[in-house]
Enzyme design. Structure first.
Site, PDB file in Angstrom:
ATOM      1  N   GLU A 181      31.391 110.447   2.768  1.00 31.84           N
ATOM      2  CA  GLU A 181      30.750 111.530   3.496  1.00 31.84           C
ATOM      3  C   GLU A 181      31.898 112.616   3.378  1.00 31.84           C
ATOM      4  O   GLU A 181      32.946 112.253   3.712  1.00 31.84           O
ATOM      5  CB  GLU A 181      30.315 110.971   4.757  1.00 31.84           C
ATOM      6  CG  GLU A 181      29.252 109.980   4.943  1.00 31.84           C
ATOM      7  CD  GLU A 181      29.080 109.545   6.333  1.00 31.84           C
ATOM      8  OE1 GLU A 181      28.648 110.492   7.321  1.00 31.84           O
ATOM      9  OE2 GLU A 181      29.340 108.423   6.573  1.00 31.84           O
TER      10      GLU A 181
ATOM     11  N   ARG B 140      36.093  95.669   6.430  1.00 30.92           N
ATOM     12  CA  ARG B 140      36.728  96.931   6.224  1.00 30.92           C
ATOM     13  C   ARG B 140      38.308  96.455   6.589  1.00 30.92           C
ATOM     14  O   ARG B 140      38.723  95.605   7.272  1.00 30.92           O
ATOM     15  CB  ARG B 140      36.135  97.945   7.230  1.00 30.92           C
ATOM     16  CG  ARG B 140      36.255  97.643   8.583  1.00 30.92           C
ATOM     17  CD  ARG B 140      36.116  98.883   9.512  1.00 30.92           C
ATOM     18  NE  ARG B 140      35.005  99.642   8.935  1.00 30.92           N
ATOM     19  CZ  ARG B 140      34.989 100.918   8.903  1.00 30.92           C
ATOM     20  NH1 ARG B 140      36.200 101.644   8.887  1.00 30.92           N
ATOM     21  NH2 ARG B 140      33.839 101.363   8.323  1.00 30.92           N
TER      22      ARG B 140
ATOM     23  N   LYS C   2      37.449 108.546  11.216  1.00 30.54           N
ATOM     24  CA  LYS C   2      37.680 109.972  10.661  1.00 30.54           C
ATOM     25  C   LYS C   2      37.699 110.716  11.872  1.00 30.54           C
ATOM     26  O   LYS C   2      38.080 111.919  12.132  1.00 30.54           O
ATOM     27  CB  LYS C   2      36.532 110.306   9.825  1.00 30.54           C
ATOM     28  CG  LYS C   2      37.126 110.099   8.374  1.00 30.54           C
ATOM     29  CD  LYS C   2      36.279 110.563   7.251  1.00 30.54           C
ATOM     30  CE  LYS C   2      35.009 109.570   7.128  1.00 30.54           C
ATOM     31  NZ  LYS C   2      34.250 109.989   5.963  1.00 30.54           N
TER      32      LYS C   2
HETATM   33  P1  ATP Z   1      32.207 107.563   9.131  1.00 31.82           P
HETATM   34  O1  ATP Z   1      32.919 107.182  10.491  1.00 31.82           O
HETATM   35  O2  ATP Z   1      32.485 109.144   8.935  1.00 31.82           O
HETATM   36  O3  ATP Z   1      31.077 107.147   8.644  1.00 31.82           O
HETATM   37  P2  ATP Z   1      33.542 106.100   7.176  1.00 31.82           P
HETATM   38  O4  ATP Z   1      35.172 105.506   7.313  1.00 31.82           O
HETATM   39  O5  ATP Z   1      32.422 105.126   7.102  1.00 31.82           O
HETATM   40  O6  ATP Z   1      33.538 107.126   8.231  1.00 31.82           O
HETATM   41  P3  ATP Z   1      32.921 107.302   4.361  1.00 31.82           P
HETATM   42  O7  ATP Z   1      33.020 108.402   4.049  1.00 31.82           O
HETATM   43  O8  ATP Z   1      31.368 106.967   4.991  1.00 31.82           O
HETATM   44  O9  ATP Z   1      33.534 107.127   6.050  1.00 31.82           O
HETATM   45  O10 ATP Z   1      33.311 106.195   3.560  1.00 31.82           O
HETATM   46  C1  ATP Z   1      33.270 105.928   2.211  1.00 31.82           C
HETATM   47  C2  ATP Z   1      33.199 104.406   2.117  1.00 31.82           C
HETATM   48  O11 ATP Z   1      34.529 103.781   2.360  1.00 31.82           O
HETATM   49  C3  ATP Z   1      31.967 103.741   2.487  1.00 31.82           C
HETATM   50  O12 ATP Z   1      31.521 102.846   1.481  1.00 31.82           O
HETATM   51  C4  ATP Z   1      32.760 102.863   3.629  1.00 31.82           C
HETATM   52  O13 ATP Z   1      31.958 101.434   3.822  1.00 31.82           O
HETATM   53  C5  ATP Z   1      34.288 102.801   3.081  1.00 31.82           C
HETATM   54  N1  ATP Z   1      35.215 102.377   3.981  1.00 31.82           N
HETATM   55  C6  ATP Z   1      35.444 103.244   4.994  1.00 31.82           C
HETATM   56  N2  ATP Z   1      36.404 102.794   5.889  1.00 31.82           N
HETATM   57  C7  ATP Z   1      36.798 101.700   5.073  1.00 31.82           C
HETATM   58  C8  ATP Z   1      37.880 100.690   5.524  1.00 31.82           C
HETATM   59  N3  ATP Z   1      38.667 100.790   6.800  1.00 31.82           N
HETATM   60  N4  ATP Z   1      37.989  99.883   4.973  1.00 31.82           N
HETATM   61  C9  ATP Z   1      37.245  99.446   3.979  1.00 31.82           C
HETATM   62  N5  ATP Z   1      36.250 100.323   3.199  1.00 31.82           N
HETATM   63  C10 ATP Z   1      36.218 101.266   4.200  1.00 31.82           C
HETATM   64 MG    MG Z   2      30.298 106.218   6.598  1.00 37.78          MG
END
Ligand code: ATP
Ligand code: MG
Length: 558
Positions: A38, A264, A274
């Site tokens: 996002e 994650r 974020k």
């Molecule tokens: P938000 O809280 O804004 O949703 P998010 O960390 O989920 O934040 P995204 O931009 O939706 O952020 O993440 C993009 C991709 O990265 C998604 O597929 C998410 O699952 C993956 N991702 C995010 N954080 C992690 C993490 N700590 N470890 C592994 N993958 C991650």
């Molecule tokens: Mg997300």
């Protein structure tokens, strides 16, 4: 693929699934992944794990990986985030398939499908407040309550949804809900919201839309539209999967993505949401998204991390099915290991004190040849000027040293790296008791590389006073003092900020070969750590970030 056969033990569970699918010629033997951020913040080290996984699998199995921005939240999204995300992915060494894609490219399709759902009696417009809707959803162990609008006639739903789209409805007064199951133990199935009214400009579609799809509706459908074969996501999405399936059941007639969840990455002594990172930026608690103490990729890059070290780290942490916490020292280990191979060695004195070689001619300058990197024979040697007055590290001298202190003290000898053995004869102090000058003699016959290889225990780095260049050096420590700052129910994560996470040294002395160093250049300051030139540097004012010390200083404290 071939190579991996018979070697199944070393495959992670996602690779095992992919290999099985390839063996069974599912998806006509072509697999397609995506990384779906996002655009509401900068990427962090957790995202790097997901990037390395998705793009890495596409590389390994000769498939594709899309970059798709899931941009369903116009009030939080900005083009600057899109640009930083693209830059970070390329910096890590990956390239997306064809061009970047956006969920917003599919808004028309998503809208048509929503209309179809209404026509099929599978969606309805609800006019209740947010609170009433959540209230009726209830709790997992008891059935929810149906909305009084749930059985509104189809025609009325179509007309209201059209008016929502046309901008005739006020923000927050109507939503489109999927008619799934108010009794499901899975709360996500209790008539989830598909669309909300939002009169907000979108970073790409501008003012075209007055309604925006919810993430849970757009995400799975976008994967389907793109022909993604394996949708990898983090564990928290496991419970969303039945809903994604339900949405696809309503419209899909082609092959569907297979969703696979993995744990994650959680890293100790930092935060990775974020929302929290944005709070640190907005409150000025760090200098920006790329403050070298942040866990973002832009910060790690600025601090001196290499893409190789981050890819290596992602490999080491592996792909797990259960949540765990990785110690930040593993990340530091990875960068240390890579920089050890590639970073040229130089002399930099961070906290200087003057040494005067009383038996060295006053106007003499010797140009010594000192090897750039013992780990890399190709890297050659550099010229380092040596003269009568030198800087050494203040900590390398003690007035009354214990026996095991193999550095300089009264009557003690040390080798100056690449130069001579010197002996301390005397020293001076100021009124506060600080040592100001150390008087030594040098032993002319002990020049490095010469015949007389008399041995002494300690070797110090040094910089010639008249040739030294000044630099600012920024030393970093962990941003938080607690291992899991966001893991405390009643204490805000900011309470755990480390007040000493940044230390700025203004008067460091560096060897003159660093004169023309440029932002991003990386060095090992011998005995002091790995350092990287910061973009704040200006002509005549170099600024260095310490990436990591040579050894893990926290390991010793425990
Ligand atoms: P938000 O809280 O804004 O949703 P998010 O960390 O989920 O934040 P995204 O931009 O939706 O952020 O993440 C993009 C991709 O990265 C998604 O597929 C998410 O699952 C993956 N991702 C995010 N954080 C992690 C993490 N700590 N470890 C592994 N993958 C991650
Ligand atoms: Mg997300």
């Amino acid at each position: 693929m071939e190579a991996a056969e018979g070697n199944n033990k070393s495959l992670n569970f996602v690779e095992a699934i992919v290999e099985e699918d390839l063996k069974n010629k599912k998806h006509q033997g072509k697999i397609h992944f995506r990384f779906p951020p996002e655009p509401n913040g900068f990427l962090h080290i957790g995202h790097a794990k997901s990037i390395c996984l998705n793009f890495g699998l596409a590389e390994k199995y000769d498939g594709y990986c899309n970059l798709r921005f899931d941009d369903t939240n116009p009030t939080k999204e900005e083009t600057k985030y899109v640009e930083s995300i693209k830059k970070d992915i390329q910096w890590l060494g990956f390239q997306w398939y064809e061009k970047p894609l956006y969920a917003s490219d599919y808004f028309d399709q998503l809208y048509e499908w929503a209309v179809q759902l209404i026509k099929d009696g599978k969606a309805y417009v609800d006019e209740q407040s947010q609170e009433a809707i959540s209230q009726q959803r209830g709790i997992p162990t008891r059935p929810g309550t149906e909305s009084p609008f749930r059985n509104r006639p189809i025609e009325e739903n179509l007309e209201l949804f059209e008016r929502m789209k046309n901008g005739e409805i006020k923000d927050g007064t109507m939503v489109l809900r999927a008619k799934v199951d108010m009794n499901s133990p899975n709360m996500h199935m209790r008539d989830p919201i598909m669309y909300r009214v939002l009169h907000a400009d979108h970073h790409r579609t501008k003012d075209k839309w007055n309604i925006y799809p919810m993430y849970d509706y757009a995400h799975g459908q976008s994967d389907y539209i793109e022909g993604i074969t394996h949708s990898l996501c983090t564990l928290e999405f496991e419970i969303h999967r039945p809903l994604y399936d339900w949405f696809l059941d309503q419209v899909a007639d082609g092959p569907r993505p297979r969703q696979i969840e993995f744990a994650r990455l959680n890293l100790s002594y930092t935060v990775m949401s974020k929302r929290r990172l944005l709070e640190l930026v907005n409150k000025g608690l760090v200098s920006g998204w790329d403050d070298p103490r942040m866990p973002t990729l832009s910060a790690l890059r600025r601090r001196g991390y290499t893409p190789e070290s981050i890819r290596d780290f992602s490999e080491r942490v592996g792909i797990a099915k259960r949540d765990n916490m990785i110690d930040v020292s593993l990340l530091e280990f990875s960068v240390r290991e890579h920089l050890n191979k590639v970073a040229p060695r130089v002399f930099g004195v961070l906290d200087p004190v003057k040494v005067i070689l009383t038996n060295y001619p006053e106007d003499k300058v010797e140009i010594l040849e000192i090897e750039n990197n013992p780990e890399d024979p190709e890297s050659g040697a550099r010229k380092v000027p040596f003269s009568r007055e030198l800087y050494i590290e203040r900590k390398d001298f003690m007035e009354d040293p214990p026996k095991k202190f193999f550095r300089l003290g009264p009557d003690r000898e040390v080798r100056l790296k690449g130069a001579y053995i010197i002996k301390c004869e005397d020293y001076n102090k100021d009124e506060q008791g600080n040592v100001t000058e150390i008087y030594c003699t040098y032993d002319e016959g002990t020049k490095s590389g010469g015949h007389n290889q008399r041995k002494v225990k300690g070797t110090l780095h040094w910089v010639s006073v008249q040739h030294a260049i000044n630099a600012e050096v920024r030393l970093y420590d962990r941003l938080f003092l607690d291992e899991d700052p966001s893991g405390h129910k009643d204490v805000d994560f900011k309470e755990f900020l480390n007040p000493d996470s940044l230390k700025i040294l203004q008067d460091c002395k560096l060897e003159p070969s660093l004169q023309n160093a440029e932002a991003g250049d990386k060095f090992q300051f011998q005995r002091m750590g790995y350092f990287c030139v910061d973009p704040d540097s200006e002509k005549g004012h170099l600024v260095f970030n310490r990436t990591v010390p040579l050894r893990d200083s926290w390991a010793k404290k425990i």
